[in-house]
Write an enzyme that holds these catalytic residues in place. Structure first.
Site, PDB file in Angstrom:
ATOM      1  N   CYS A 222     -11.286 -29.018  19.173  1.00 28.34           N
ATOM      2  CA  CYS A 222     -12.745 -29.098  19.207  1.00 28.34           C
ATOM      3  C   CYS A 222     -13.179 -30.189  18.233  1.00 28.34           C
ATOM      4  O   CYS A 222     -12.917 -30.083  17.030  1.00 28.34           O
ATOM      5  CB  CYS A 222     -13.333 -27.750  18.799  1.00 28.34           C
TER       6      CYS A 222
ATOM      7  N   CYS B 260     -15.635 -34.626  23.262  1.00 27.72           N
ATOM      8  CA  CYS B 260     -15.817 -33.171  23.333  1.00 27.72           C
ATOM      9  C   CYS B 260     -14.792 -32.697  24.345  1.00 27.72           C
ATOM     10  O   CYS B 260     -14.691 -33.251  25.449  1.00 27.72           O
ATOM     11  CB  CYS B 260     -17.225 -32.811  23.788  1.00 27.72           C
TER      12      CYS B 260
HETATM   13  N1  DGL Z   1     -15.474 -28.405  22.819  1.00 26.61           N
HETATM   14  C1  DGL Z   1     -16.267 -28.740  21.677  1.00 26.61           C
HETATM   15  C2  DGL Z   1     -15.905 -30.137  21.140  1.00 26.61           C
HETATM   16  O1  DGL Z   1     -14.860 -30.685  21.420  1.00 26.61           O
HETATM   17  C3  DGL Z   1     -17.763 -28.676  21.789  1.00 26.61           C
HETATM   18  C4  DGL Z   1     -18.537 -27.709  22.553  1.00 26.61           C
HETATM   19  C5  DGL Z   1     -19.654 -26.997  21.764  1.00 26.61           C
HETATM   20  O2  DGL Z   1     -20.762 -27.527  21.602  1.00 26.61           O
HETATM   21  O3  DGL Z   1     -19.362 -25.913  21.311  1.00 26.61           O
HETATM   22  O4  DGL Z   1     -16.660 -30.691  20.388  1.00 26.61           O
END
Ligand code: DGL
Length: 282
Positions: free
Chosen positions: A76, A190
């Site tokens: 993330c 993301c």
């Molecule tokens: N999957 C998360 C990232 O890579 C973001 C998603 C969220 O806003 O929670 O930043």
């Protein structure tokens, strides 16, 4: 580590980390996997920084205590661009973060117009500004915060329909022209976004290179844990946990099963981002 399968814990705010798990699993099919999605607090993009640090540290340390992984992958960007120093100070386990792939994008761009497509949290981080300063000083970098895009990816994986137009609205600002030049590389900063790749390619105003950090993360895992072992017993079924009560639906379980995860549990953590870093042992 002969004969012993390593356990790799992959963490995200929701389902996005699956796009990072996939190439890791390909590189180390012999490992055991635990996937944790902090869906009770999704999306992370809007959370104030200190709350995010406290929350992510609390969830990951609790899960590390429970599953005793050999390696943690924070899949993330929104979390990794903020919480890695705190996590590393607390856990004596190797931790790999996922940060915007600005360096490869700047190297591959010919037009030198690069876009970083991310959550509003990642877009405003000092960490992201530092990557641009250090690796993309010869590029014009556009930062685009796509507030709804990770949510659209969650919905699609849960089997809901999202109109192409809604996705185009989120990514359209990533396509920039300057005189004769136009954006040729877009950093997928993301982990949810690669889940929408077929739509991105269908609705993009022109073709671009989409830069996904996941293959580099898988290479880093192999650097730290070594190559796949042939003398280990085959990997057990992967475990997936969500922090949201009753978060599992049949559609979501089916989607997770395609990533080799087939035990679906609740992480049994308190709701909300204000979980203190100490105070709940599992
Ligand atoms: N999957 C998360 C990232 O890579 C973001 C998603 C969220 O806003 O929670 O930043």
């Amino acid at each position: 580590m002969s004969g012993k399968r390593p356990t790799i814990l992959v963490f995200d705010s929701g389902v996005g980390g699956l796009t990072v798990l996939a190439p890791i699993r390909q590189a180390r099919p012999d490992a055991d996997y635990v996937y944790v999605g902090d869906t009770a607090c999704f999306p992370y993009g809007d959370l104030p920084e200190q709350q995010l640090i406290d929350r992510v540290t609390a969830v990951i340390t609790a899960m590390a205590d429970r599953f005793k992984p050999d390696l943690i992958v924070v899949a993330c960007h929104t979390a990794s661009t903020l919480v890695l120093p705190e996590l590393r100070s607390r856990l004596a386990i190797p931790i790999i973060g996922t940060v915007p792939a600005i360096k490869p994008a700047a190297e591959q761009s010919k037009s030198k117009l690069v876009t970083v497509l991310a959550t509003q949290g990642t877009v405003k981080r000092d960490y992201t500004a530092g990557l641009i300063r250090d690796y993309a000083s010869d590029c014009d970098v556009t930062l685009v915060s796509a507030r709804l895009l990770a949510g659209h990816a969650e919905a699609v994986l849960r089997g809901e329909h999202v109109e192409d137009a809604a996705i185009l609205k989120e990514i359209a600002p990533a396509f920039v022209t300057k005189g004769e030049r136009r954006t040729d590389c877009i950093v997928l900063a993301c982990t949810h976004y690669p889940l929408l790749m077929d739509v991105f390619e269908r609705v993009a105003p022109w073709p671009v290179q989409w830069i996904d950090p996941a293959p580099a993360i898988a290479r880093r895992v192999v650097q730290l844990l070594g190559e796949s072992k042939t003398d280990t017993a085959p990997s057990k079924a992967g475990i997936a946990l969500l922090t949201q009560e009753s978060g599992w639906t049949a559609a979501l379980e089916k989607a997770f099963a395609t990533y080799g995860l087939d035990r679906f549990l609740n992480a049994s953590l308190p709701d909300g981002p204000n979980v203190p870093a100490k105070g709940f042992g599992v």
